[in-house]
Motif scaffolding. Structure first.
Motif, PDB file in Angstrom:
ATOM      1  N   GLY A 217      36.265  94.301  -7.377  1.00 58.33           N
ATOM      2  CA  GLY A 217      37.100  94.457  -8.571  1.00 58.33           C
ATOM      3  C   GLY A 217      36.350  94.044  -9.829  1.00 58.33           C
ATOM      4  O   GLY A 217      35.753  92.965  -9.866  1.00 58.33           O
ATOM      5  N   SER A 218      36.371  94.921 -10.849  1.00 52.77           N
ATOM      6  CA  SER A 218      35.592  94.636 -12.071  1.00 52.77           C
ATOM      7  C   SER A 218      36.484  94.398 -13.279  1.00 52.77           C
ATOM      8  O   SER A 218      36.079  94.645 -14.410  1.00 52.77           O
ATOM      9  CB  SER A 218      34.661  95.816 -12.361  1.00 52.77           C
ATOM     10  N   GLY A 219      37.726  93.941 -13.059  1.00 56.46           N
ATOM     11  CA  GLY A 219      38.575  93.542 -14.183  1.00 56.46           C
ATOM     12  C   GLY A 219      38.067  92.215 -14.745  1.00 56.46           C
ATOM     13  O   GLY A 219      36.960  91.767 -14.428  1.00 56.46           O
ATOM     14  N   ILE A 220      38.902  91.594 -15.547  1.00 53.25           N
ATOM     15  CA  ILE A 220      38.478  90.346 -16.206  1.00 53.25           C
ATOM     16  C   ILE A 220      38.094  89.293 -15.165  1.00 53.25           C
ATOM     17  O   ILE A 220      37.077  88.610 -15.307  1.00 53.25           O
ATOM     18  CB  ILE A 220      39.601  89.858 -17.145  1.00 53.25           C
ATOM     19  N   ALA A 221      38.863  89.187 -14.095  1.00 48.61           N
ATOM     20  CA  ALA A 221      38.579  88.158 -13.079  1.00 48.61           C
ATOM     21  C   ALA A 221      37.249  88.436 -12.390  1.00 48.61           C
ATOM     22  O   ALA A 221      36.372  87.566 -12.304  1.00 48.61           O
ATOM     23  CB  ALA A 221      39.714  88.131 -12.050  1.00 48.61           C
ATOM     24  N   GLY A 222      37.082  89.667 -11.894  1.00 49.02           N
ATOM     25  CA  GLY A 222      35.882  89.991 -11.124  1.00 49.02           C
ATOM     26  C   GLY A 222      34.633  89.993 -11.981  1.00 49.02           C
ATOM     27  O   GLY A 222      33.581  89.474 -11.575  1.00 49.02           O
ATOM     28  N   ALA A 223      34.731  90.581 -13.189  1.00 47.51           N
ATOM     29  CA  ALA A 223      33.549  90.660 -14.059  1.00 47.51           C
ATOM     30  C   ALA A 223      33.094  89.261 -14.459  1.00 47.51           C
ATOM     31  O   ALA A 223      31.899  88.960 -14.510  1.00 47.51           O
ATOM     32  CB  ALA A 223      33.872  91.490 -15.293  1.00 47.51           C
ATOM     33  N   GLU A 224      34.068  88.393 -14.730  1.00 48.82           N
ATOM     34  CA  GLU A 224      33.729  87.032 -15.165  1.00 48.82           C
ATOM     35  C   GLU A 224      32.998  86.273 -14.061  1.00 48.82           C
ATOM     36  O   GLU A 224      31.926  85.709 -14.280  1.00 48.82           O
ATOM     37  CB  GLU A 224      35.022  86.305 -15.559  1.00 48.82           C
ATOM     38  N   VAL A 225      33.554  86.282 -12.860  1.00 48.70           N
ATOM     39  CA  VAL A 225      32.957  85.466 -11.796  1.00 48.70           C
ATOM     40  C   VAL A 225      31.642  86.101 -11.321  1.00 48.70           C
ATOM     41  O   VAL A 225      30.672  85.397 -11.027  1.00 48.70           O
ATOM     42  CB  VAL A 225      33.973  85.209 -10.645  1.00 48.70           C
ATOM     43  N   ALA A 226      31.555  87.435 -11.313  1.00 48.61           N
ATOM     44  CA  ALA A 226      30.322  88.096 -10.852  1.00 48.61           C
ATOM     45  C   ALA A 226      29.166  87.815 -11.814  1.00 48.61           C
ATOM     46  O   ALA A 226      28.055  87.466 -11.382  1.00 48.61           O
ATOM     47  CB  ALA A 226      30.555  89.606 -10.742  1.00 48.61           C
ATOM     48  N   THR A 227      29.415  87.957 -13.119  1.00 47.52           N
ATOM     49  CA  THR A 227      28.321  87.729 -14.074  1.00 47.52           C
ATOM     50  C   THR A 227      27.953  86.247 -14.116  1.00 47.52           C
ATOM     51  O   THR A 227      26.777  85.894 -14.234  1.00 47.52           O
ATOM     52  CB  THR A 227      28.690  88.213 -15.495  1.00 47.52           C
ATOM     53  N   PHE A 228      28.937  85.388 -13.978  1.00 53.22           N
ATOM     54  CA  PHE A 228      28.657  83.936 -13.987  1.00 53.22           C
ATOM     55  C   PHE A 228      27.720  83.584 -12.830  1.00 53.22           C
ATOM     56  O   PHE A 228      26.709  82.904 -13.018  1.00 53.22           O
ATOM     57  CB  PHE A 228      29.980  83.161 -13.867  1.00 53.22           C
ATOM     58  N   LEU A 229      28.030  84.073 -11.648  1.00 56.25           N
ATOM     59  CA  LEU A 229      27.200  83.731 -10.479  1.00 56.25           C
ATOM     60  C   LEU A 229      25.819  84.384 -10.587  1.00 56.25           C
ATOM     61  O   LEU A 229      24.808  83.769 -10.233  1.00 56.25           O
ATOM     62  CB  LEU A 229      27.909  84.171  -9.188  1.00 56.25           C
ATOM     63  N   ALA A 230      25.760  85.604 -11.086  1.00 53.33           N
ATOM     64  CA  ALA A 230      24.457  86.281 -11.234  1.00 53.33           C
ATOM     65  C   ALA A 230      23.583  85.538 -12.238  1.00 53.33           C
ATOM     66  O   ALA A 230      22.380  85.360 -12.019  1.00 53.33           O
ATOM     67  CB  ALA A 230      24.668  87.728 -11.659  1.00 53.33           C
ATOM     68  N   ARG A 231      24.210  85.079 -13.340  1.00 50.95           N
ATOM     69  CA  ARG A 231      23.455  84.311 -14.338  1.00 50.95           C
ATOM     70  C   ARG A 231      22.860  83.051 -13.728  1.00 50.95           C
ATOM     71  O   ARG A 231      21.838  82.554 -14.170  1.00 50.95           O
ATOM     72  CB  ARG A 231      24.395  83.892 -15.477  1.00 50.95           C
ATOM     73  N   HIS A 232      23.515  82.528 -12.726  1.00 52.11           N
ATOM     74  CA  HIS A 232      23.041  81.296 -12.085  1.00 52.11           C
ATOM     75  C   HIS A 232      22.249  81.593 -10.814  1.00 52.11           C
ATOM     76  O   HIS A 232      22.196  80.774  -9.893  1.00 52.11           O
ATOM     77  CB  HIS A 232      24.216  80.355 -11.795  1.00 52.11           C
ATOM     78  N   GLY A 233      21.682  82.767 -10.739  1.00 48.90           N
ATOM     79  CA  GLY A 233      20.709  83.054  -9.684  1.00 48.90           C
ATOM     80  C   GLY A 233      21.296  83.476  -8.350  1.00 48.90           C
ATOM     81  O   GLY A 233      20.572  83.534  -7.353  1.00 48.90           O
ATOM     82  N   ARG A 234      22.604  83.742  -8.300  1.00 45.09           N
ATOM     83  CA  ARG A 234      23.163  84.222  -7.041  1.00 45.09           C
ATOM     84  C   ARG A 234      23.044  85.749  -7.013  1.00 45.09           C
ATOM     85  O   ARG A 234      23.181  86.406  -8.045  1.00 45.09           O
ATOM     86  CB  ARG A 234      24.640  83.821  -6.880  1.00 45.09           C
ATOM     87  N   GLY A 235      22.800  86.268  -5.823  1.00 44.16           N
ATOM     88  CA  GLY A 235      22.675  87.720  -5.677  1.00 44.16           C
ATOM     89  C   GLY A 235      24.044  88.338  -5.447  1.00 44.16           C
ATOM     90  O   GLY A 235      24.651  88.140  -4.391  1.00 44.16           O
ATOM     91  N   VAL A 236      24.534  89.071  -6.425  1.00 41.98           N
ATOM     92  CA  VAL A 236      25.937  89.519  -6.379  1.00 41.98           C
ATOM     93  C   VAL A 236      26.022  91.048  -6.288  1.00 41.98           C
ATOM     94  O   VAL A 236      25.321  91.756  -7.010  1.00 41.98           O
ATOM     95  CB  VAL A 236      26.686  89.059  -7.661  1.00 41.98           C
TER      96      VAL A 236
END
Ligand code: FAD
Length: 510
Positions: A22-41
């Motif tokens: 899901g790429s709504g506000i919830a999904g986009a927020e948590v996905a980009t946050f984790l990717a910024r911190h080096g997690r492979g999303v």
């Protein structure tokens, strides 16, 4: 990077570290946050860049209780949207429902998290303090201004004390000039990111568990064109909104017949929305004239206010929270003339003289087991069972609304905000519409017998499956859930940073 499932060539499997659906506000927020911190999303999104009615039809619901509002190209209410989206409550498109929303951001209040003995199933298992840092950081990053400082502005303090004397309370919300659209806000970052792969056109159809049935190992995906893909990962986050999240849990029933997280038959139950009525009027009294600038709605961006009965009254009469918004309607020439003939003073804000206020009245719904979604007997084009929605109300809902309207009418008149006119269409649960706030269907609780997700939004009975979005709200007293969705997504992101390792080599195709 942003790709389409159709770009995957011969690949049949993709492997990531964290899978967000899901790429709504919830999904986009948590996905980009984790990717910024080096997690492979890997972010799986059913929709594509452009709105596609055939993909949107995957959201179709069979109503067995009260109906939701429906697509209405002629709707006055959503005239800021293109006709094909007016009246739609959830959107299957890259960016999700943020493609249509209005952009009002509001904190829940500390009292919203507390148990109210007169409201069955009330109380959150986490306190307001758990979300405060996330509300604050999100407001800063998104540039909303400071809602806490706004609450202390001298004019707001003065208005609040006047209405408090009349047994009412007031809260502020922030209204964006252009509502945040996640595809715009995060699109460039997603395209550039080396740690994040967005897959469009990829509808998740099933979650696969390991032998212990406690860990999700893969997500099965299918496109409208019949392309299939298995996406494997170590952690999975369901950010598909308040209906599709429980739908996927219930549909994933090959290994656990009742569905994942459904040991206590609670997935899909406790569905609440905010029934709303928006055709009433208020004729302004002396207090509205005095504070007309605080009641102003435009130009945006701006802080605005809304009203409710104070907490003491709610407790005394065992009421739910019902919130009232006033939107100025400006005088036309004839109205101005008529007012002058009658010798009435003008009510004037920064935009002009106000003839009346449009009244939007929204209600909290008491959580209950029987207001629920379950899997129906009809199938969508991808072979998934459609949702059957039984949206229903309790006697408490009805009693609370009637009493609240009576008290608001008396109190607004007494302290001089104004007098209501609901004409021949008074608010009633039978005619009110949903507010597109789907809450409670995987509610957060302290123990599995009381809810579906724990205080970290992890699905009970699983080790690596999480929910982001308003499906986890145990109650939704306050209107405008999305700021809280965002704050919870940030909180979940931080939790997962602590429980997952950085991983450089995450993307593997087979
Ligand atoms: C007209 C309108 C106005 C609104 N105004 C406001 C407002 O002013 N303030 C406020 O707080 N709230 C408002 N809301 C509500 C707000 O839009 C939602 O609370 C919020 O957008 C929900 O975000 P989400 O990320 O949880 O879900 P969504 O944005 O719905 O995202 C879910 C995503 O999951 C995708 N998806 C679903 N199923 C699957 C699947 N099986 N596989 C892959 N992907 C899937 C969908 O395509 C979608 O992109 C409004 C809603 C509407 C309709």
């Amino acid at each position: 990077m942003i790709t389409d499932i159709l770009d995957m060539g011969e690949l049949t499997k993709l492997r990531g570290q964290v899978i967000v659906i899901g790429s709504g506000i919830a999904g986009a927020e948590v996905a980009t946050f984790l990717a910024r911190h080096g997690r492979g999303v890997i972010l799986l999104e059913s929709g594509r860049d452009k709105f596609d009615p055939s993909i949107q039809a995957l959201n179709d619901v069979i109503f067995v209780g009260k109906r939701h509002r429906e697509l209405n190209p002629d709707s006055y209410y959503h005239r800021y949207l293109p006709p094909e989206l007016r009246g739609v409550s959830r959107v299957r498109q890259f960016g999700g429902t943020s493609n249509v929303w209005t952009g009002k951001w509001k904190y829940l209040q500390p009292s919203d998290f507390e148990v109210r003995p007169w409201v069955a199933y009330s109380g959150w298992p986490i306190p307001f303090a758990d979300l405060l840092e996330h509300y604050r950081s999100a407001a800063k990053d998104y540039g909303f201004g400071d809602l806490e400082a706004e609450a202390m502005r001298s004019e707001i303090v003065a208005l609040r004390s006047k209405i408090a004397a009349g047994g009412l309370k007031l809260t502020s919300f922030y209204w964006e000039e252009t509502p945040t659209r996640t595809a715009i806000r995060f699109g460039d970052e997603m395209r550039r990111s080396k740690n994040l792969q967005v897959l469009l056109g990829a509808t998740a159809t099933e979650l696969i568990l390991d032998e212990s049935c406690r860990r999700v190992t893969a997500v099965m995906c299918r496109s409208m064109e019949g392309r299939e893909l298995v996406v494997e990962g170590e952690t999975v986050i369901l950010a598909m909104g308040g209906f599709e999240t429980p739908r996927l849990l219930l549909s994933s029933n090959r290994q656990i017949p009742a569905g994942i997280g459904n040991e206590h038959d609670l997935v899909g139950r406790f569905y609440t929305d905010h029934p709303k009525h928006h055709t009433g009027k208020l004729y302004p009294g002396h207090l509205a004239r005095q504070f007309a600038h605080e009641l102003q709605y435009g130009p945006k961006p701006r802080f605005c206010v809304c009203f409710a009965l104070d907490d003491q009254t709610q407790q005394e009469h065992e009421l739910l929270e019902h919130v009232l918004y006033l939107q100025p309607i400006y005088e036309r020439f004839a109205e101005r003339l008529w007012r002058k003939i009658q010798g009435r003073p003008a009510c004037r804000d920064g935009n002009g003289r106000i003839a009346s206020y449009r009244v939007k009245f929204v209600t909290e719904q008491a959580p209950q087991l029987s207001s629920r979604i379950k899997l129906g007997t009809e199938y969508d084009v991808l072979g998934q069972r459609k949702i059957e929605l039984d949206w229903c109300f309790t006697d408490h809902d009805r009693r609370s609304m009637a009493k609240t309207l009576e008290l608001l009418t008396q109190r607004f008149a007494k302290i001089g905000i104004g007098t209501f006119d609901f004409g021949d269409d008074p608010p009633s649960l039978e005619t009110m519409t949903d507010a597109a706030h789907q809450m409670g269907t995987t509610r957060m609780a302290n123990r599995p017998s009381e809810g579906v997700t724990d205080t970290n939004c992890r699905v009970f009975g699983t080790e690596n499956l999480y929910v982001a979005g308003s499906a986890v709200f145990p109650t939704g007293p306050s209107y405008s859930p999305t700021f809280t969705i965002l704050a919870l997504a940030r909180r979940l992101g931080q939790h997962l940073l602590q429980t997952t390792e950085k991983s450089a080599n995450y993307l593997q195709g087979v």
